[in-house]
Design an enzyme around this catalytic site. Structure first.
Site, PDB file in Angstrom:
ATOM      1  N   VAL A 170       0.872  -1.183   0.000  1.00  0.00           N
ATOM      2  CA  VAL A 170       0.000   0.000   0.000  1.00  0.00           C
ATOM      3  C   VAL A 170       0.903   1.225   0.000  1.00  0.00           C
ATOM      4  CG1 VAL A 170      -1.627   1.326   1.398  1.00  0.00           C
ATOM      5  CG2 VAL A 170      -2.022  -1.102   1.046  1.00  0.00           C
ATOM      6  N   GLY A 214      -5.411  -5.070   1.791  1.00  0.00           N
ATOM      7  CA  GLY A 214      -5.022  -3.760   1.265  1.00  0.00           C
ATOM      8  C   GLY A 214      -5.667  -2.670   2.112  1.00  0.00           C
ATOM      9  N   ARG A 215      -6.831  -2.213   1.673  1.00  0.00           N
ATOM     10  CA  ARG A 215      -7.490  -1.122   2.407  1.00  0.00           C
ATOM     11  C   ARG A 215      -7.725  -1.478   3.866  1.00  0.00           C
ATOM     12  NH1 ARG A 215      -9.805  -1.238  -2.577  1.00  0.00           N
ATOM     13  NH2 ARG A 215      -9.840   0.677  -3.830  1.00  0.00           N
ATOM     14  N   LYS A 221       1.748  -9.946  -9.265  1.00  0.00           N
ATOM     15  CA  LYS A 221       0.526  -9.423  -8.635  1.00  0.00           C
ATOM     16  C   LYS A 221      -0.299  -8.661  -9.666  1.00  0.00           C
ATOM     17  CE  LYS A 221      -0.857  -6.128  -5.029  1.00  0.00           C
ATOM     18  NZ  LYS A 221      -1.287  -4.979  -5.836  1.00  0.00           N
ATOM     19  N   GLN A 277       7.411  -4.983  -3.218  1.00  0.00           N
ATOM     20  CA  GLN A 277       6.640  -4.827  -4.461  1.00  0.00           C
ATOM     21  C   GLN A 277       7.390  -3.917  -5.414  1.00  0.00           C
ATOM     22  OE1 GLN A 277       4.693  -1.608  -5.017  1.00  0.00           O
ATOM     23  NE2 GLN A 277       4.475  -2.316  -7.136  1.00  0.00           N
ATOM     24  N   TYR A 325       7.521  -1.894  -9.109  1.00  0.00           N
ATOM     25  CA  TYR A 325       6.993  -1.406 -10.385  1.00  0.00           C
ATOM     26  C   TYR A 325       8.191  -1.333 -11.318  1.00  0.00           C
ATOM     27  CZ  TYR A 325       2.521   0.171  -8.406  1.00  0.00           C
ATOM     28  OH  TYR A 325       1.282   0.233  -7.824  1.00  0.00           O
ATOM     29  N   THR A 343       4.274  -6.002  -9.725  1.00  0.00           N
ATOM     30  CA  THR A 343       2.894  -5.622 -10.042  1.00  0.00           C
ATOM     31  C   THR A 343       2.760  -5.487 -11.552  1.00  0.00           C
ATOM     32  OG1 THR A 343       2.658  -4.540  -7.919  1.00  0.00           O
ATOM     33  CG2 THR A 343       1.114  -3.866  -9.639  1.00  0.00           C
ATOM     34  N   SER A 358      -5.627 -10.408  -8.651  1.00  0.00           N
ATOM     35  CA  SER A 358      -5.820  -9.050  -8.137  1.00  0.00           C
ATOM     36  C   SER A 358      -6.227  -8.125  -9.267  1.00  0.00           C
ATOM     37  CB  SER A 358      -4.496  -8.546  -7.522  1.00  0.00           C
ATOM     38  OG  SER A 358      -4.597  -7.187  -7.126  1.00  0.00           O
ATOM     39  N   HIS A 411      -6.007  -4.840  -8.339  1.00  0.00           N
ATOM     40  CA  HIS A 411      -5.468  -3.653  -7.679  1.00  0.00           C
ATOM     41  C   HIS A 411      -6.556  -2.969  -6.825  1.00  0.00           C
ATOM     42  CE1 HIS A 411      -1.511  -1.529  -8.356  1.00  0.00           C
ATOM     43  NE2 HIS A 411      -2.085  -0.682  -7.539  1.00  0.00           N
ATOM     44  N   SER A 444       5.630  -1.392  -0.418  1.00  0.00           N
ATOM     45  CA  SER A 444       5.350  -0.845  -1.759  1.00  0.00           C
ATOM     46  C   SER A 444       6.554  -0.082  -2.302  1.00  0.00           C
ATOM     47  CB  SER A 444       4.157   0.113  -1.640  1.00  0.00           C
ATOM     48  OG  SER A 444       4.126   1.010  -2.722  1.00  0.00           O
ATOM     49  N   ASP A 484      -6.166 -10.953  -3.638  1.00  0.00           N
ATOM     50  CA  ASP A 484      -6.547  -9.778  -2.854  1.00  0.00           C
ATOM     51  C   ASP A 484      -7.734  -9.098  -3.514  1.00  0.00           C
ATOM     52  OD1 ASP A 484      -5.721  -7.913  -4.814  1.00  0.00           O
ATOM     53  OD2 ASP A 484      -3.835  -7.465  -3.807  1.00  0.00           O
ATOM     54  N   GLY A 485      -8.290  -8.113  -2.804  1.00  0.00           N
ATOM     55  CA  GLY A 485      -9.442  -7.375  -3.329  1.00  0.00           C
ATOM     56  C   GLY A 485     -10.695  -7.684  -2.532  1.00  0.00           C
ATOM     57  N   GLY A 486     -11.136  -6.711  -1.745  1.00  0.00           N
ATOM     58  CA  GLY A 486     -12.423  -6.831  -1.059  1.00  0.00           C
ATOM     59  C   GLY A 486     -12.413  -7.631   0.226  1.00  0.00           C
TER      60      GLY A 486
END
Ligand SMILES: Cc1cc2nc3c(=O)[nH]c(=O)nc-3n(C[C@H](O)[C@H](O)[C@H](O)COP(=O)(O)O)c2cc1C
Length: 386
Positions: A78, A329-330, A251, A127, A129, A155, A273, A275, A106, A306-308
């Site tokens: 994150v 995540g969140r 990811k 992670q 990029y 990612t 994912s 994202h 991240s 991941d996600g939700g």
């Protein structure tokens, strides 16, 4: 106020953080349809209640990426976590370590990998990029090797940056410096300002000493995002595979074709994912995409998701549909903003407690081999929105 679930933690985060940062966490791409589906599709899955099974001894441990973990959970990458709470990356990593789970730093972190390693003995993932300047990716990989990072998470769902309408309205990420409007928004949260700004203007830790990327986190994020390599292909992953000797995780996989490619290039795991709905809007939810991907790759590669994920029952559903574990995540970003390290620990505890109680109600003593009993453990109501 007693915190009973993630909604309570999220509400607390909303009170503590300047709006621009809360909405950066909360927001998603365009109409936010995919972000909504990520959460809503979990609610379409029914768990099967089973009774009169001895569930007095329960084990929440699972194996993923070659090691036994205390929980089927990791903290995912994150960006800007050090803006949600002072030294936020260190706090999140310490909470993860205390819970016996990995923390993934991240590329867009305020704390550098070296600083984080000096602050915790916990299991770290990093992670990445991949930028057009491959040299920077190479340097970051070398730093990750030196920092005893267990897994590199590349990612792959960000060939271009997602456009998040809340960020547009707040002027976040199009900014390269603090404007009077942003300064006013920050001034509404003096406690936040006192804590975060007392060390000076925050920077992205891994870019320190690279003045060409700018001198503050906003400027650096804008430049970094602009430098993400839109021409990256599977051959780029093969290049990384040669440089990185440890566990390699891709990811941002959302279909079986890409999952099979990930096997071909020698990745150890994928994260199913989208994202968190922050990239391709109107894409499938991750939980709807999971079964087909898990069935296609079988045991050729490990599958995470991941996600939700907001509840322990979401974790059970993901495991039964073929994931070895999930990334938050969140969920933990809200915890960090709400109450720092304690907040992240509380979020992990909330999810783990729910997981433990719900598995007992399903007649489960352990979380292994759930996918082979999928039909016995759950039922999908109606069509999931894939
Ligand atoms: C505020 C925020 C920042 C994120 N930053 C990154 C990042 O730097 N790199 C990355 O690969 N994913 C990033 N993600 C995506 C998460 O790793 C993860 O895929 C997503 O949050 C999962 O969905 P959830 O929030 O519904 O759990 C970010 C997500 C959020 C909410």
């Amino acid at each position: 106020m007693a915190v009973a679930n993630l909604d309570d933690v999220r509400a607390m985060a909303a009170r503590r953080l300047p709006k621009v940062f809360f909405e950066y966490i909360d927001g998603a791409a365009f109409s936010e349809e995919t972000a909504r589906r990520n959460v809503a599709d979990f609610r379409r899955i029914e768990l099967q209640q089973r009774v009169l099974i001895d569930v007095s001894r329960r084990d929440l441990q699972v194996d993923y990426l070659g090691r036994r973990r205390a929980l089927p959970i990791a903290l995912g990458p994150v960006g800007f976590s050090g803006l949600f709470s002072e030294r936020g990356e260190i706090k999140a990593a310490r909470a993860a370590h205390a819970a016996g789970i990995p923390y993934c730093l991240s590329s867009f972190a305020i704390t550098s990998l070296e600083e984080l390693r000096a602050a915790t003995r916990g299991t770290l993932w990093f992670q990445l990029y991949v930028l057009r300047e491959r040299e920077l990716a190479r340097r970051m990989i070398e730093t990750a090797i030196a920092a005893d990072v267990e897994a590199l998470c590349v990612t792959v769902d960000t060939p271009v940056g997602g456009l998040r309408e809340k960020d547009v309205r707040n002027g976040f990420r199009s900014l390269t410096k603090v404007t009077p409007r942003l300064a006013l928004a920050l001034a509404r949260k003096p406690m936040w300002c006192a804590r975060i700004l007392r060390h000076g203007i925050p920077e992205i830790g891994n870019l320190a000493g690279l003045p060409e990327y700018g001198s503050n986190a906003l400027e650096q994020a804008a430049r970094l995002a602009a430098h993400i390599d839109a021409s990256m292909t599977w051959e780029s992953i093969a290049w990384i595979r040669k440089l990185w000797p440890r566990k390699l995780v891709l990811k941002g996989i959302l279909n079986a074709i890409d999952a099979s490619e990930a096997v071909r290039v020698g990745a150890d795991a994928i994260v199913v994912s989208n994202h968190g709905g922050r990239q391709l809007d109107c894409a499938s939810s991750t939980i709807a995409a999971l079964p087909r991907i898990a069935d296609a790759v079988g045991s050729d590669i490990e599958v995470l998701l991941d996600g939700g994920i907001r509840r322990g029952s979401d974790v059970l559903k993901a495991l039964a549909l073929g994931a070895r574990g999930v990334l938050l995540g969140r969920a933990y970003a809200y915890g960090l903003a709400a109450d720092g390290e304690r907040g992240v620990a509380r979020v992990i505890e909330l999810i783990a407690t729910e997981l433990d109680l719900q598995m007992a109600q399903m007649g489960l003593c352990h979380l292994r081999d759930m996918a082979s009993r999928r039909d016995e453990l759950l039922r999908v109501r109606g069509d999931v929105s894939a």
